[in-house]
Enzyme design. Structure first.
Site, PDB file in Angstrom:
ATOM      1  N   SER A  15      -0.529  -2.090   6.997  1.00  0.00           N
ATOM      2  CA  SER A  15      -0.393  -3.289   7.825  1.00  0.00           C
ATOM      3  C   SER A  15      -0.007  -2.822   9.213  1.00  0.00           C
ATOM      4  O   SER A  15       0.147  -1.618   9.464  1.00  0.00           O
ATOM      5  CB  SER A  15       0.678  -4.226   7.268  1.00  0.00           C
ATOM      6  OG  SER A  15       1.964  -3.641   7.431  1.00  0.00           O
ATOM      7  N   MET A  16       0.198  -3.766  10.141  1.00  0.00           N
ATOM      8  CA  MET A  16       0.474  -3.386  11.522  1.00  0.00           C
ATOM      9  C   MET A  16       1.861  -2.764  11.710  1.00  0.00           C
ATOM     10  O   MET A  16       2.196  -2.348  12.807  1.00  0.00           O
ATOM     11  CB  MET A  16       0.295  -4.579  12.455  1.00  0.00           C
ATOM     12  CG  MET A  16       1.259  -5.717  12.248  1.00  0.00           C
ATOM     13  SD  MET A  16       0.886  -7.154  13.296  1.00  0.00           S
ATOM     14  CE  MET A  16       1.242  -6.536  14.937  1.00  0.00           C
TER      15      MET A  16
ATOM     16  N   HIS B 281      -9.361  -0.823  -0.028  1.00  0.00           N
ATOM     17  CA  HIS B 281      -9.671  -0.837   1.409  1.00  0.00           C
ATOM     18  C   HIS B 281      -8.434  -1.123   2.240  1.00  0.00           C
ATOM     19  O   HIS B 281      -8.523  -1.207   3.465  1.00  0.00           O
ATOM     20  CB  HIS B 281     -10.762  -1.866   1.703  1.00  0.00           C
ATOM     21  CG  HIS B 281     -10.284  -3.278   1.879  1.00  0.00           C
ATOM     22  ND1 HIS B 281      -9.469  -3.922   0.982  1.00  0.00           N
ATOM     23  CD2 HIS B 281     -10.534  -4.183   2.859  1.00  0.00           C
ATOM     24  CE1 HIS B 281      -9.224  -5.151   1.400  1.00  0.00           C
ATOM     25  NE2 HIS B 281      -9.857  -5.344   2.530  1.00  0.00           N
ATOM     26  N   GLY B 282      -7.293  -1.289   1.594  1.00  0.00           N
ATOM     27  CA  GLY B 282      -6.061  -1.562   2.317  1.00  0.00           C
ATOM     28  C   GLY B 282      -4.953  -1.872   1.347  1.00  0.00           C
ATOM     29  O   GLY B 282      -5.030  -1.529   0.162  1.00  0.00           O
TER      30      GLY B 282
ATOM     31  N   ASP C  23     -18.265 -11.206   6.439  1.00  0.00           N
ATOM     32  CA  ASP C  23     -18.009 -10.147   7.423  1.00  0.00           C
ATOM     33  C   ASP C  23     -18.715  -8.896   6.929  1.00  0.00           C
ATOM     34  O   ASP C  23     -18.095  -7.898   6.574  1.00  0.00           O
ATOM     35  CB  ASP C  23     -16.514  -9.917   7.612  1.00  0.00           C
ATOM     36  CG  ASP C  23     -16.200  -9.124   8.889  1.00  0.00           C
ATOM     37  OD1 ASP C  23     -17.156  -8.738   9.594  1.00  0.00           O
ATOM     38  OD2 ASP C  23     -15.026  -8.884   9.176  1.00  0.00           O
TER      39      ASP C  23
ATOM     40  N   PRO D   5      -5.894   1.366   5.422  1.00  0.00           N
ATOM     41  CA  PRO D   5      -4.788   0.908   6.262  1.00  0.00           C
ATOM     42  C   PRO D   5      -3.773   0.110   5.448  1.00  0.00           C
ATOM     43  O   PRO D   5      -4.103  -0.492   4.429  1.00  0.00           O
ATOM     44  CB  PRO D   5      -5.495  -0.002   7.276  1.00  0.00           C
ATOM     45  CG  PRO D   5      -6.661  -0.557   6.504  1.00  0.00           C
ATOM     46  CD  PRO D   5      -7.100   0.538   5.565  1.00  0.00           C
TER      47      PRO D   5
END
Length: 406
Positions: free
Chosen positions: A313-314, A335-336, A75, A311
């Site tokens: 999580s959702m 990155h998260g 990706d 970020p």
């Protein structure tokens, strides 16, 4: 200093692991990469480290005159974009379902086919004019040059530009600590980058199989390309293409998302400067006195003054950060939050009721198809942020009110 140093017999590991010890499989991968003779200085492991193909997600790898395509990944150019608007929470309607539906119509996601919304398997059934112009003005000729040398890479390209994809990619509407409305999204180079990454990973393996190395390659997925070879030059050309494609993909997604908001909300402005940063990529940089390739596999560049996005999580929110320029991390940060469960394990372990409770109050999907993205599948973002206080300063904490996943 917040990092720990681990000697490997070759290049050391410098790990920001105070959020919790890294899993055994990830530690072995870090040690494997450290054995490569072209590593520069050390390997840096961010607090969100977890297992990846060849190299861990959450690692920063500086190399001299060589690059490992699997460390860059498939990706290529995946990353984040965020824009702050002039809107505030009190200007939003009580129900956000119509806004979520409008965004889902504006941006293709996952592998869905929706002819009414002009979506076809995660891309466009008929490419919008603005997307087609971007493709032909910025990418068409470059793509043809790459295909002339490597025709097997061909496939969906322009018709996926401006689309989200699936997995952990998302679009969110968020509020900051002052209740200002932000739009944030996560996507990359889509099928184009996947084909480029997969093709050159395999090409590197085939090339290495024909060579006699004077060292042991600990993992076939660490097959590398040497600077000066034609294959290396071709990979760099294709990789840069995918990184530029990913950047433009996020720009187009953001423009369409903002247009969707304007159909339901009062007139608003956006900040002149948006944040648009990769976290799966390679770039030339100077570190510890040498010009090297820096591969950030699940890491964000955090030079002094750089703005980035981390970020959670959702269901747990995200952070806008400013880099401190810590050279020991090759000027990088996480990155998260990083996964604690594989996708399969998450789907087996997390119930729908647990997921529903974790995303309570957020306009989002609540079904078995997103259990692998439920907050319980990720590390504690608070601990991850605390583990990198020497890498970044937090500028804003965002809490999502709308989350859209593929």
């Amino acid at each position: 200093m917040q990092f720990s140093t681990h000697e490997t017999g070759a290049n050391p590991l410098k790990l920001w692991d105070s959020a919790g010890p890294f899993e055994a499989g990830a530690m072995q991968q870090l040690r494997n990469v450290a054995q490569l003779p072209f590593i520069h200085s050390h390997i840096a492991g961010m607090p969100d480290v977890h297992w990846g193909m060849g190299a861990t997600v959450g690692s920063v790898i500086a190399t001299r005159a060589a690059i490992v395509p699997a460390a860059v990944g498939v990706d290529i150019g995946c990353g984040m974009m965020a824009v702050r608007t002039s809107l505030t929470a009190d200007q939003l309607p009580d129900s956000l379902s119509a806004i979520r539906a409008e965004i889902e119509r504006a941006v293709p996601k996952g592998m869905e086919t929706n002819q009414k919304a002009n979506h076809a398997k995660g891309g466009w059934a008929a490419t919008p004019n603005s997307v087609a112009r971007t493709w032909y003005d910025r990418f068409e000729s470059r793509w043809r040059a790459i295909l002339a040398k490597h025709p097997k890479i061909d496939g969906k390209t322009g018709d996926q530009l401006g689309s989200m994809g699936g997995g952990n990619h998302f679009i969110e509407v968020c509020l900051d600590e002052a209740d200002r409305v932000w739009v944030m999204l996560h996507s990359g180079s889509r099928g184009t980058g996947n084909r480029i990454g997969t093709y050159f990973i395999n090409a590197a393996k085939e090339a290495i199989a024909k060579e006699t190395l004077d060292f042991h390659l600990p993992d076939k997925d660490l097959a590398f390309l040497s600077e000066g070879s034609q294959l290396f030059d071709d990979y760099i050309e294709a990789m840069h293409f995918a990184q530029d494609y990913a950047l433009a993909n996020r720009e187009l997604m953001m423009a369409r998302t903002l247009d969707a908001l304007r159909k339901h909300l009062p007139a608003f402005k956006t900040d002149k400067a948006a944040i648009n940063c990769h976290h799966n990529y390679a770039v030339r940089e100077t570190h510890f006195g040498a010009d090297v390739w820096v591969t950030r596999k699940g890491a964000v560049r955090a030079r002094k003054g750089d703005l980035g996005i981390i970020p959670g999580s959702m269901g747990t929110g995200s952070f806008i950060v400013e880099g401190l320029g810590n050279e020991q991390s090759f000027c990088s940060c996480s990155h998260g939050a990083g996964r604690t469960m594989s996708r399969g394990q998450a789907k087996r372990s997390i119930t729908l009721d647990q997921h529903r409770a974790a995303v309570k109050g957020i306009e989002c999907r609540v079904d078995e198809g997103v259990l692998d993205e439920s907050p319980a599948a990720y590390k504690d973002i608070g601990a991850v942020m605390a583990a990198q206080e020497d890498l970044v300063t937090i500028r804003h904490r965002l809490r999502q009110i709308i989350n859209i996943k593929g």
